[in-house]
Each structure stands twice: as structure tokens, then as C-alpha cells.
Write a protein that holds these residues in place. Structure first.
Motif, PDB file in Angstrom:
ATOM      1  N   LYS A   1      39.340  22.049 -14.346  1.00  0.00           N
ATOM      2  CA  LYS A   1      39.505  23.468 -14.027  1.00  0.00           C
ATOM      3  C   LYS A   1      38.263  24.083 -13.356  1.00  0.00           C
ATOM      4  CE  LYS A   1      43.111  24.547 -17.387  1.00  0.00           C
ATOM      5  NZ  LYS A   1      44.130  24.772 -16.345  1.00  0.00           N
TER       6      LYS A   1
ATOM      7  N   ALA B   1      47.001  19.185  -3.055  1.00  0.00           N
ATOM      8  CA  ALA B   1      47.762  19.281  -4.295  1.00  0.00           C
ATOM      9  C   ALA B   1      46.878  19.251  -5.533  1.00  0.00           C
ATOM     10  CB  ALA B   1      48.788  18.148  -4.361  1.00  0.00           C
TER      11      ALA B   1
ATOM     12  N   PHE C   1      44.437  21.171  -6.035  1.00  0.00           N
ATOM     13  CA  PHE C   1      43.818  22.489  -6.217  1.00  0.00           C
ATOM     14  C   PHE C   1      44.867  23.596  -6.279  1.00  0.00           C
ATOM     15  CE2 PHE C   1      40.617  19.891  -4.152  1.00  0.00           C
ATOM     16  CZ  PHE C   1      39.438  20.240  -4.811  1.00  0.00           C
ATOM     17  N   LEU C   2      44.539  24.612  -7.037  1.00  0.00           N
ATOM     18  CA  LEU C   2      45.276  25.868  -7.020  1.00  0.00           C
ATOM     19  C   LEU C   2      44.507  26.878  -6.178  1.00  0.00           C
ATOM     20  CD1 LEU C   2      46.151  26.260 -10.816  1.00  0.00           C
ATOM     21  CD2 LEU C   2      47.753  25.670  -8.986  1.00  0.00           C
ATOM     22  N   GLU C   3      45.215  27.736  -5.453  1.00  0.00           N
ATOM     23  CA  GLU C   3      44.556  28.826  -4.727  1.00  0.00           C
ATOM     24  C   GLU C   3      44.230  29.919  -5.741  1.00  0.00           C
ATOM     25  OE1 GLU C   3      45.756  29.012  -0.093  1.00  0.00           O
ATOM     26  OE2 GLU C   3      47.252  29.785  -1.490  1.00  0.00           O
ATOM     27  N   PHE C   4      42.996  29.940  -6.180  1.00  0.00           N
ATOM     28  CA  PHE C   4      42.601  30.885  -7.233  1.00  0.00           C
ATOM     29  C   PHE C   4      42.410  32.292  -6.658  1.00  0.00           C
ATOM     30  CE2 PHE C   4      39.357  32.984  -9.839  1.00  0.00           C
ATOM     31  CZ  PHE C   4      39.920  32.860 -11.107  1.00  0.00           C
TER      32      PHE C   4
ATOM     33  N   ARG D   1      42.948  33.485  -2.842  1.00  0.00           N
ATOM     34  CA  ARG D   1      43.274  33.037  -1.476  1.00  0.00           C
ATOM     35  C   ARG D   1      42.414  33.722  -0.429  1.00  0.00           C
ATOM     36  NH1 ARG D   1      49.417  33.378   0.493  1.00  0.00           N
ATOM     37  NH2 ARG D   1      49.552  31.800  -1.157  1.00  0.00           N
TER      38      ARG D   1
ATOM     39  N   TYR E   1      39.120  28.024  -4.798  1.00  0.00           N
ATOM     40  CA  TYR E   1      40.156  27.146  -5.322  1.00  0.00           C
ATOM     41  C   TYR E   1      39.746  26.651  -6.702  1.00  0.00           C
ATOM     42  CZ  TYR E   1      41.436  27.107  -0.378  1.00  0.00           C
ATOM     43  OH  TYR E   1      41.777  27.475   0.894  1.00  0.00           O
ATOM     44  N   GLN E   2      40.748  26.291  -7.499  1.00  0.00           N
ATOM     45  CA  GLN E   2      40.485  25.746  -8.827  1.00  0.00           C
ATOM     46  C   GLN E   2      41.138  24.379  -8.941  1.00  0.00           C
ATOM     47  OE1 GLN E   2      42.065  27.949 -12.219  1.00  0.00           O
ATOM     48  NE2 GLN E   2      40.316  27.335 -13.471  1.00  0.00           N
ATOM     49  N   ARG E   3      40.369  23.427  -9.437  1.00  0.00           N
ATOM     50  CA  ARG E   3      40.931  22.080  -9.600  1.00  0.00           C
ATOM     51  C   ARG E   3      42.001  22.096 -10.675  1.00  0.00           C
ATOM     52  NH1 ARG E   3      37.987  16.219 -10.918  1.00  0.00           N
ATOM     53  NH2 ARG E   3      39.946  15.128 -11.228  1.00  0.00           N
ATOM     54  N   GLN E   4      43.143  21.470 -10.361  1.00  0.00           N
ATOM     55  CA  GLN E   4      44.219  21.372 -11.316  1.00  0.00           C
ATOM     56  C   GLN E   4      43.997  20.199 -12.253  1.00  0.00           C
ATOM     57  OE1 GLN E   4      48.294  22.529 -10.126  1.00  0.00           O
ATOM     58  NE2 GLN E   4      47.709  21.812  -8.094  1.00  0.00           N
TER      59      GLN E   4
END
Length: 278
Positions: free
Chosen positions: A243, A261, A263-266, A268, A273-276
Motif C-alpha cells: 500500500k 494493474a 496500482f490504484l489511482e489514489f 488522479r 498512485y498506491q500500490r495494490q
């Protein structure tokens, strides 16, 4: 010689010089965006007084002092403190509340240039009470840039812009608290680098060296071709804790990366970005 033939010869010279640079000194610019590299090499050729790219290559191979001079052209050293203030405000208001839950933190400034972003983060973390539990890693491939970053000295005429950026970022203090003015220079307090590790590191050739909670790698990927961008993003992903957060430059994106894929766009709009979880 026609312009087409001349351009073809010049492109061949550039390819040979980049190969020589890699084989002789292990600096790998072969997968950097070619138009940008060509522009900078032509500038280096002209300003350093060489008649051709081949003459520059000959000097590079036989005169080691040419390396440091050339790296000044090949590595981009343009930055400012709290550049893109909204990015730092997003870190302050959105990211640090998450990081505050950790007992200790590691922050990596990848491609730190002359250190403006490093000092910006150190000040931000001090203002938010997180500096004492944080280790900062500042890396670059240019030894001269690392030396400048460690010195923390900037032209005084830049400080007005730095100060405005700091205030727009939500700064909780006066930037003047962190530097002294002397003979047209702003000398930043050495305490800001008391928890900093400065190190040579290349996103092109080097490996993961730690598990970070925040990586700020801004305005670096834009100089890489697509394959090298994917290589670097994979390395950044593998360098993040569960995370962990990754910040990119305003013109950079993970959208077309093979690693998107992961990462989440924390945030934008701020390219955070946040590591999933795996």
C-alpha cells in the motif's frame, strides 16, 4: 553531403556514442527518447567545442573528465522547490494521514537532481511532525547533481518562487526558517539532510534497494522510451511497501504501462498512485 545523408550519419554517430558510454562507464542512455537525447548531444557537441559527435565520443573514451561535462547535458537538472504545489498539498492532506500510521518511514526521491524536491519533502515532513521517523533516500545518476543536492545551496533569486510554491502547498511555516542568505545564495539548513542518504542509482540498470512507503519520481519517465518506462515502473513497484505511494510528474502516467494493474489511482489529478495488494 545532403541533409538526409548528414542526418543519417549523425544518428549513427549518436548510437555509437551511447554504446561507448555504456560499455566504458556503464551509463545507459540507449533507451532514452531519441529525439531528446539527440537534441542534448548536439548541444553538448556545440557548447563543448567539438566538430562532430564522433569527436565528442573520442574525447569521452580517452579523456575521463569529459564524462562529467557530458552528463551535465544528458541529465536534466531543471527543478524548483515545491514544484507543482498541488502535488505537495495532496501529499500533505491525503497521503501523510496514511503514512502517519507507520512507526517508521522510508521515502525515496528518484532522480533527485540538485535536491529541490528532496528539501521540499524534508520540510513538509518536518512541518507534519514525521521527519524524525523518516529516512530519505535521494538518488541520481549524475555525481555532480548529487554533490549539489548534498550542499543544498541555491541562487537567492529563485527563493521568491520557492516561497510562493511552499505557501500554495499548504506550508505551515515560513520558508525563511529553513535557510540563511549569504552573497546571493540561499543555504538550506544542514539539519534538513540529517536523515538523508545520498546515493548513485540508475532506474535503467540498477535493482531494487529497499522497501519504500513513498517514492517521488517526477519528470524522469518522460525522457525514457516505452520499454524503459515499463522497466523503471516495474522497479518502482517492487520498491514499494504494501500500500505504498508513488508520485509522478504532471505529464507522466501509468495508464499505458504493463504494470498499471499493480496500482490504484489514489489522486488522479496529482498523479499519485498506491500500490495494490498482490
Amino acid at each position: 553531403m545532403s541533409a538526409v545523408v548528414r542526418d543519417g550519419v549523425e544518428d549513427l554517430e549518436i548510437g555509437l556514442l551511447l554504446e561507448a558510454l555504456f560499455r566504458r562507464y556503464h551509463y545507459d542512455f540507449r533507451s532514452y527518447a531519441r529525439a531528446s537525447i539527440k537534441r542534448r548531444l548536439v548541444q553538448a557537441r556545440d557548447q563543448l567545442g567539438f566538430s562532430s559527435i564522433s569527436a565528442l565520443q573520442d574525447s569521452l573514451l580517452h579523456e575521463p573528465t569529459t564524462l562529467s561535462r557530458l552528463l551535465g547535458y544528458l541529465t536534466v537538472q531543471v527543478s524548483e522547490m515545491f514544484r507543482d504545489p498541488s502535488y505537495f498539498r495532496a501529499l500533505r492532506e491525503k497521503v501523510l494521514p496514511h503514512l502517519r500510521t507507520y512507526p517508521s518511514l522510508k521515502v525515496w526521491v528518484a532522480g533527485c537532481s540538485h535536491g529541490e524536491e528532496l528539501y521540499s519533502l524534508a520540510i513538509l515532513f518536518r512541518e507534519e511532525g514525521l521527519e524524525e521517523r523518516t529516512i530519505f533516500y535521494a538518488t541520481d545518476i549524475n555525481p555532480a547533481a548529487l554533490q549539489a543536492a548534498e550542499a543544498g545551496v541555491y541562487p537567492l533569486d529563485q527563493v521568491k518562487k520557492f516561497t510562493a510554491n511552499h505557501q500554495k502547498s499548504g506550508g505551515r511555516s515560513s520558508l525563511s526558517d529553513y535557510y540563511t542568505a549569504d552573497y546571493g545564495r540561499a543555504i538550506f539548513d544542514k539539519s534538513l539532510r540529517s536523515r538523508v542518504v545520498f546515493s548513485d542509482h540508475s532506474l535503467v540498470t540498477d535493482a531494487v534497494f529497499g522497501e519504500m512507503h513513498l517514492i517521488s519520481c517526477r519528470n524522469v519517465l518522460i525522457y525514457f522510451d516505452r520499454a524503459l518506462q515499463d522497466r523503471a515502473i516495474g522497479l518502482l513497484r517492487d520498491s514499494l511497501a504494501r500500500k505504498g505511494f508513488l508520485g509522478l510528474g504532471s505529464k507522466e502516467s501509468l495508464r499505458f504501462s504493463a504494470h498499471a494493474a499493480a496500482f490504484l489511482e489514489f489522486s488522479r489529478e496529482d498523479k499519485i498512485y498506491q500500490r495494490q495488494d498482490a
